[in-house]
Design an enzyme around this catalytic site. Sequence first.
Site, PDB file in Angstrom:
ATOM      1  N   ASP A  79       1.067  -1.280   0.400  1.00  0.00           N
ATOM      2  CA  ASP A  79       0.070  -0.008   0.378  1.00  0.00           C
ATOM      3  C   ASP A  79       0.988   1.611   0.458  1.00  0.00           C
ATOM      4  OD1 ASP A  79       0.796  -0.387   2.382  1.00  0.00           O
ATOM      5  OD2 ASP A  79      -0.617   0.995   3.560  1.00  0.00           O
ATOM      6  N   ASP A  82       5.457   0.014   2.866  1.00  0.00           N
ATOM      7  CA  ASP A  82       6.346  -0.701   3.852  1.00  0.00           C
ATOM      8  C   ASP A  82       5.565  -1.988   2.975  1.00  0.00           C
ATOM      9  OD1 ASP A  82       2.890  -0.885   3.877  1.00  0.00           O
ATOM     10  OD2 ASP A  82       2.946  -0.183   6.117  1.00  0.00           O
ATOM     11  N   TYR A 232      -5.896   0.185   9.201  1.00  0.00           N
ATOM     12  CA  TYR A 232      -7.158   0.868   8.037  1.00  0.00           C
ATOM     13  C   TYR A 232      -7.761   0.036   8.621  1.00  0.00           C
ATOM     14  CZ  TYR A 232      -3.521   1.636   4.717  1.00  0.00           C
ATOM     15  OH  TYR A 232      -2.279   2.310   3.554  1.00  0.00           O
ATOM     16  N   GLU A 498       5.808   9.898   3.342  1.00  0.00           N
ATOM     17  CA  GLU A 498       5.202   8.582   2.616  1.00  0.00           C
ATOM     18  C   GLU A 498       4.045   8.516   1.547  1.00  0.00           C
ATOM     19  OE1 GLU A 498       4.221   3.865   4.671  1.00  0.00           O
ATOM     20  OE2 GLU A 498       3.616   6.010   5.556  1.00  0.00           O
TER      21      GLU A 498
END
Length: 540
Positions: A79, A82, A232, A498
């Site tokens: 995603d 990571d 999430y 990120e």
Amino acid sequence: MSDVSGSFVVAAAVVAVSLVMASASAAHDYGDALSKSLLYFEAQRSGRLPYNQRVRWRGHSGLTDGLEQGVDLVGGYYDAGDHVKFGLPMAFTVTMLSWGVIEYGAGVAAAGELRHALQAIKWGTDYFVKAHTAPHELWAQVGDGDSDHYCWQRPEDMTTSRRSYKVDAENPGSEVAAETAAAMAAASVVFRNAGDAHYAHLLLHHAQQLFEFADTHRGRYDDSVEVVKNYYPSSSGYEDELLWAALWLHRATGRRDYLDYALANAEAFKGTQWAVSEFSWDIKYAGLQVLASQLLVDEKERKLRLSVEQRAVVEQLRSKGAYYVCSCMNRNPGGAEHNAGRTPAGLLFIRPWNNLQYVSSAAFLLTVYSDVLAALGEPLRCAGGDGDSAGVGGDPAGDAGDVLAFAKSQADYILGTNPARTSYLVGYGAAYPRRVHHRAASSASYRHDRDFIGCLQGFDSAYSAGGENPHDLVGAVVGGPNGKDVFYDQRDKYMHTEACTYNTAPMVGVFSKLMQLEGQMPQSGPSPSAAETEGPEADL
């Protein structure tokens, strides 16, 4: 880490510069931005990479995913920076990529990027087919966020847990099942339009089963997959995903039962009640409201018949969609309570962490809604309050051109029309983030250096290093600046640096639309570095 040289420090006088004034002097190559945005998804691939992989500093990874559970879960996308494969944001990414190609595929094709767009979508849907191992069983996650975040390794060197987690009839997960159904339904439209009827049929088969699973066995997915809660979680519940998936299945199949389901449940599932200022992987209400607004265009063009009662529900949904659009444009009456936040330079600002995900999704929804207004020949109406009469009553607050112009202003800000004069789309323009919070991009390429990087070793050799990443994460939309238009290009400032797949996915459609609007016809695709374009090796 304190790396002053990696910070964009913006003086107060510069911050106050009007975004409108800046836009007037900026011209962007939307075709180039489109090409680069599609390249990003190749950097996020998990699994065995294909021979035509363009991002050459990446290698095969996650080749034993699912092995512990006796299922093949190789493939899909990481995603962000990571190496966990989270099913809900991955599915949302594919839904948004597909929607962009459905609406603006002509521009994608004109840019010579349709093949890459189809490949980006298919890399996700191929994985979903694998992950849907039974009608009422879906593997929702591979890897563990907690252990993963203790390591800074290339995906090729992963030593962290690759345990897989599923939802089923006993442990339901309506959000992830319904969003995956939406993704596969939307993708089926893309592949049917591209002439691949067989693959489109396969995706629809899975989409229909997944929707039935999500609806029959209702339950929050983060109650069944508890390890996802810190990463999430579902704040809006699963009812928005059920409406969203039903509308996508109607669009993909033309079947009235899916439309009837969505409209009959619109009130009970809060689709006609929620007036929001956010559209994201979690909260789908604005997206389904704008998607429902397109039904009015279908009705006008005699492609669809709605009963009086159904049309009233669609108008209610549209009113809430108009509230979202007006909120983004700061045109709802009632002040800050009914309008989204802004930075001094005019960027939408919803949250400090990864704010550009909300900007990119807003730019896409506003682009689509501008098309709805243009097709209906109606102005934008903003009611404020709870949005009950927005879109159908009140004085005009703008027109389709105004809505599209605002969407363009947000896209232009991402591309560099901002006080920091930096592009937040990596690889686009002269100035862009060079220290993206990304394990693979910040590490030596596995292709050229196969020495094993240990779990903690990477923090010393890559994460804490003050220099630029050895690899540009081309096409990634990073988290972006703070509420005062200040951006820090540092790996440890992950709220800024990120990038996530669902940041970039909506921009594919936006860039395509703007490219056509500006009459830009790209002559070539992106210009990746030599390391990205070197010929394939026998063994990555």
